[in-house]
Design a protein around this motif. Sequence first.
Motif, PDB file in Angstrom:
ATOM      1  N   PHE A   1       2.791  -5.639   1.351  1.00 28.22           N
ATOM      2  CA  PHE A   1       2.752  -4.514   2.285  1.00 28.22           C
ATOM      3  C   PHE A   1       1.562  -3.618   1.945  1.00 28.22           C
ATOM      4  O   PHE A   1       1.404  -3.211   0.787  1.00 28.22           O
ATOM      5  CB  PHE A   1       4.037  -3.683   2.186  1.00 28.22           C
ATOM      6  CG  PHE A   1       5.265  -4.415   2.625  1.00 28.22           C
ATOM      7  CD1 PHE A   1       5.648  -4.425   3.954  1.00 28.22           C
ATOM      8  CD2 PHE A   1       6.045  -5.101   1.713  1.00 28.22           C
ATOM      9  CE1 PHE A   1       6.778  -5.101   4.368  1.00 28.22           C
ATOM     10  CE2 PHE A   1       7.181  -5.778   2.102  1.00 28.22           C
ATOM     11  CZ  PHE A   1       7.551  -5.784   3.442  1.00 28.22           C
ATOM     12  N   PRO A   2       0.712  -3.300   2.930  1.00 32.70           N
ATOM     13  CA  PRO A   2      -0.374  -2.340   2.667  1.00 32.70           C
ATOM     14  C   PRO A   2       0.209  -1.003   2.198  1.00 32.70           C
ATOM     15  O   PRO A   2       1.134  -0.476   2.819  1.00 32.70           O
ATOM     16  CB  PRO A   2      -1.066  -2.203   4.028  1.00 32.70           C
ATOM     17  CG  PRO A   2      -0.691  -3.442   4.778  1.00 32.70           C
ATOM     18  CD  PRO A   2       0.683  -3.812   4.299  1.00 32.70           C
ATOM     19  N   THR A   3      -0.319  -0.479   1.126  1.00 31.87           N
ATOM     20  CA  THR A   3       0.282   0.703   0.498  1.00 31.87           C
ATOM     21  C   THR A   3       0.334   1.898   1.438  1.00 31.87           C
ATOM     22  O   THR A   3       1.374   2.553   1.572  1.00 31.87           O
ATOM     23  CB  THR A   3      -0.505   1.073  -0.776  1.00 31.87           C
ATOM     24  OG1 THR A   3      -0.527  -0.047  -1.661  1.00 31.87           O
ATOM     25  CG2 THR A   3       0.155   2.245  -1.479  1.00 31.87           C
ATOM     26  N   PHE A   4      -0.775   2.192   2.109  1.00 34.28           N
ATOM     27  CA  PHE A   4      -0.796   3.382   2.957  1.00 34.28           C
ATOM     28  C   PHE A   4       0.126   3.208   4.162  1.00 34.28           C
ATOM     29  O   PHE A   4       0.776   4.162   4.600  1.00 34.28           O
ATOM     30  CB  PHE A   4      -2.219   3.680   3.428  1.00 34.28           C
ATOM     31  CG  PHE A   4      -2.382   5.051   4.034  1.00 34.28           C
ATOM     32  CD1 PHE A   4      -2.399   6.171   3.227  1.00 34.28           C
ATOM     33  CD2 PHE A   4      -2.482   5.217   5.402  1.00 34.28           C
ATOM     34  CE1 PHE A   4      -2.522   7.440   3.769  1.00 34.28           C
ATOM     35  CE2 PHE A   4      -2.615   6.479   5.954  1.00 34.28           C
ATOM     36  CZ  PHE A   4      -2.636   7.588   5.137  1.00 34.28           C
ATOM     37  N   LEU A   5       0.201   1.984   4.710  1.00 37.62           N
ATOM     38  CA  LEU A   5       1.131   1.724   5.815  1.00 37.62           C
ATOM     39  C   LEU A   5       2.569   1.919   5.357  1.00 37.62           C
ATOM     40  O   LEU A   5       3.402   2.488   6.084  1.00 37.62           O
ATOM     41  CB  LEU A   5       0.924   0.305   6.347  1.00 37.62           C
ATOM     42  CG  LEU A   5       1.848  -0.133   7.494  1.00 37.62           C
ATOM     43  CD1 LEU A   5       1.672   0.780   8.692  1.00 37.62           C
ATOM     44  CD2 LEU A   5       1.584  -1.586   7.864  1.00 37.62           C
ATOM     45  N   LEU A   6       2.861   1.471   4.137  1.00 36.93           N
ATOM     46  CA  LEU A   6       4.199   1.667   3.586  1.00 36.93           C
ATOM     47  C   LEU A   6       4.508   3.154   3.405  1.00 36.93           C
ATOM     48  O   LEU A   6       5.625   3.602   3.674  1.00 36.93           O
ATOM     49  CB  LEU A   6       4.309   0.931   2.246  1.00 36.93           C
ATOM     50  CG  LEU A   6       5.684   0.910   1.573  1.00 36.93           C
ATOM     51  CD1 LEU A   6       6.703   0.225   2.473  1.00 36.93           C
ATOM     52  CD2 LEU A   6       5.602   0.199   0.230  1.00 36.93           C
TER      53      LEU A   6
ATOM     54  N   LEU B   1       3.263   5.610   5.250  1.00 31.22           N
ATOM     55  CA  LEU B   1       3.510   6.160   6.585  1.00 31.22           C
ATOM     56  C   LEU B   1       4.910   5.816   7.072  1.00 31.22           C
ATOM     57  O   LEU B   1       5.601   6.660   7.662  1.00 31.22           O
ATOM     58  CB  LEU B   1       2.465   5.626   7.571  1.00 31.22           C
ATOM     59  CG  LEU B   1       1.047   6.190   7.452  1.00 31.22           C
ATOM     60  CD1 LEU B   1       0.122   5.493   8.436  1.00 31.22           C
ATOM     61  CD2 LEU B   1       1.043   7.687   7.712  1.00 31.22           C
ATOM     62  N   ILE B   2       5.347   4.589   6.834  1.00 35.10           N
ATOM     63  CA  ILE B   2       6.677   4.172   7.280  1.00 35.10           C
ATOM     64  C   ILE B   2       7.761   4.990   6.580  1.00 35.10           C
ATOM     65  O   ILE B   2       8.689   5.515   7.220  1.00 35.10           O
ATOM     66  CB  ILE B   2       6.877   2.663   7.024  1.00 35.10           C
ATOM     67  CG1 ILE B   2       5.936   1.839   7.918  1.00 35.10           C
ATOM     68  CG2 ILE B   2       8.328   2.261   7.263  1.00 35.10           C
ATOM     69  CD1 ILE B   2       5.933   0.361   7.599  1.00 35.10           C
TER      70      ILE B   2
ATOM     71  N   SER C   1       7.705   8.663   7.748  1.00 35.37           N
ATOM     72  CA  SER C   1       8.229   8.813   9.117  1.00 35.37           C
ATOM     73  C   SER C   1       9.750   8.672   9.129  1.00 35.37           C
ATOM     74  O   SER C   1      10.442   9.365   9.882  1.00 35.37           O
ATOM     75  CB  SER C   1       7.589   7.786  10.042  1.00 35.37           C
ATOM     76  OG  SER C   1       7.899   6.465   9.635  1.00 35.37           O
TER      77      SER C   1
ATOM     78  N   THR D   1       5.662   4.048  -4.710  1.00 39.83           N
ATOM     79  CA  THR D   1       4.940   2.939  -4.071  1.00 39.83           C
ATOM     80  C   THR D   1       3.624   2.614  -4.767  1.00 39.83           C
ATOM     81  O   THR D   1       2.954   1.660  -4.367  1.00 39.83           O
ATOM     82  CB  THR D   1       4.642   3.278  -2.600  1.00 39.83           C
ATOM     83  OG1 THR D   1       3.888   4.508  -2.531  1.00 39.83           O
ATOM     84  CG2 THR D   1       5.916   3.431  -1.796  1.00 39.83           C
TER      85      THR D   1
ATOM     86  N   LEU E   1      -2.084  11.541   4.417  1.00 40.60           N
ATOM     87  CA  LEU E   1      -0.780  11.810   5.013  1.00 40.60           C
ATOM     88  C   LEU E   1      -0.742  13.204   5.654  1.00 40.60           C
ATOM     89  O   LEU E   1      -0.209  13.379   6.758  1.00 40.60           O
ATOM     90  CB  LEU E   1       0.314  11.699   3.953  1.00 40.60           C
ATOM     91  CG  LEU E   1       0.637  10.288   3.446  1.00 40.60           C
ATOM     92  CD1 LEU E   1       1.598  10.366   2.265  1.00 40.60           C
ATOM     93  CD2 LEU E   1       1.225   9.436   4.550  1.00 40.60           C
TER      94      LEU E   1
END
Length: 388
Positions: free
Chosen positions: A230-235, A237-238, A241, A262, A328
Motif C-alpha cells: 500500500f502506498p504510504t501516503f494513500l494509506l 489519506l484513507i 478520512s 504506518t 495532509l
Amino acid sequence: MSEGQAQLHSPFREALKRFWSDWPARIGTVGILLLLLPAVFAPLLANGRPLLVWGGDGISLPFWRAFFAPDSSEYLVEQVFNYLLLFLIAWGVLRPVRPRRLRRILLAAAAALLVLPFCLTQPRLDKTDYRRQVEQSGAHAVFAPIPYGPFEIVAAPFEAPGRTHWLGADDIGRDVASRMIYGARASLAVGLFATAIALAIGTLVGMAAGYYRGWFDLLVMRLVEILLCFPTFLLLLILMSILKDRKFEQSILIVIAVIGLTGWIGLAFLVRGEVLKQRALPYIQSCEVVGIPVWRTMLVHLLPNIAGPILISFTFGVAGAILAESGLSFLGFGVQPPTASWGGLLRQAFDDPLAYWHLTLFPGLALFIAVLAFNFTGEGLRKALAPR
C-alpha cells in the motif's frame, strides 16, 4: 581520564569529529536549531499577552497562566514545548553546579517539580485585548517581539507583509509570523513523536524477526510485505478520512498516531537485516551459551550494535513525517484550524498562490529548510557512523 575511559570514548569522539567535519552535516545541524529554538521559545517570541505589566494596579504577569494552561485545542503539545523551555532554563541555571553528581540530582528534582504547575493550573478562556487595555490604563508593559498570538485576528485578511505584521496576515487576519512560529511546534511534534512511534514498532518487529528467524521470521515478514504494497501516503489519506467520517476530533495527536503506525515498515526491514548480520557473530552465540535471557541479549548486547543505522533512519524519518503532516494539512485531513500549521497556511494560498505570495513563500521555505536540514543531518550521521 584512565586508559579504559579513553578507549571507551574514542569511537564516539571519532564519529563526532567525522560528523562535524562534513559541511552538509553542519548546515543540517544549524537548520534543525533554527527550527527547534523558535518552536521551544515560541511564547517569548510571539504572544498577545504581556510578559510583564507594572503601574496602576501594581505588577502582574498575564503571560504565565496561559503558559502553564494554554487556551489551545492542542494544549498537550503546547505544554510539552513549554515544559521543555522551563527545563532548558533550569539546565542553564544548574550547569555551573559542582560536583556533577549533585548537579544531576538537582536537575532531576527540578524536572519533577516543573511538572506540578502544568498539572495544577486549569485552562481559562481569556479574550482580553491587553494591548488596548495597557494603552488605555497608562500602565507599562513588556510584550514579546511579535505581540500577537496565533489565534488573534489583528489585521485585514491576506494583508501583505509590512512593518506591523512582518510576514503579513492569513485569510482571516491572523499574524502569519506568529502562526509560523507556532506551526513549527506542530511540524516538529509530528515529525519527532510520530517517527519515535514508528522507530519503536519497526525496531521491535525487525529485531524479533531477525533474532528468532525460521517460521516466525517468514510469517512476520510476509505480513510486513503485504503492508508494504500500500502506498504510504494513500494509506494515510484513507485512515484520516475514516477517522473524519467517524467524527473523531482532528488533532495533532491523531496525526502523530496515524503517521507513526504506518511509518515503521521500511525500518523493520532495515533492522531485520542488521540483526541477521549480528546474529551470526560469536558474541551472540556466547550470550546464548552462558544462558543470558533473550530479552537481555537483545536489549543490552544486540541493540547497541545496531543503533547507528536506527539513528540514521530516525533523522530521515523525521523529514518524511514533517512532509506527510504538511501534505495532509494541505489537503484538509491533517492538523485542523485554528491550530497553526505550515500545510494549513499553504492551503490558504491555494486559490491564488501569486496574489497571496506570502502564504506560499514563507511556509514553503520553512518546509524546505526542515526537510533539507534533517536529510543533511541524516547523511552526515551515515558517513560518521558507517565510514567506508
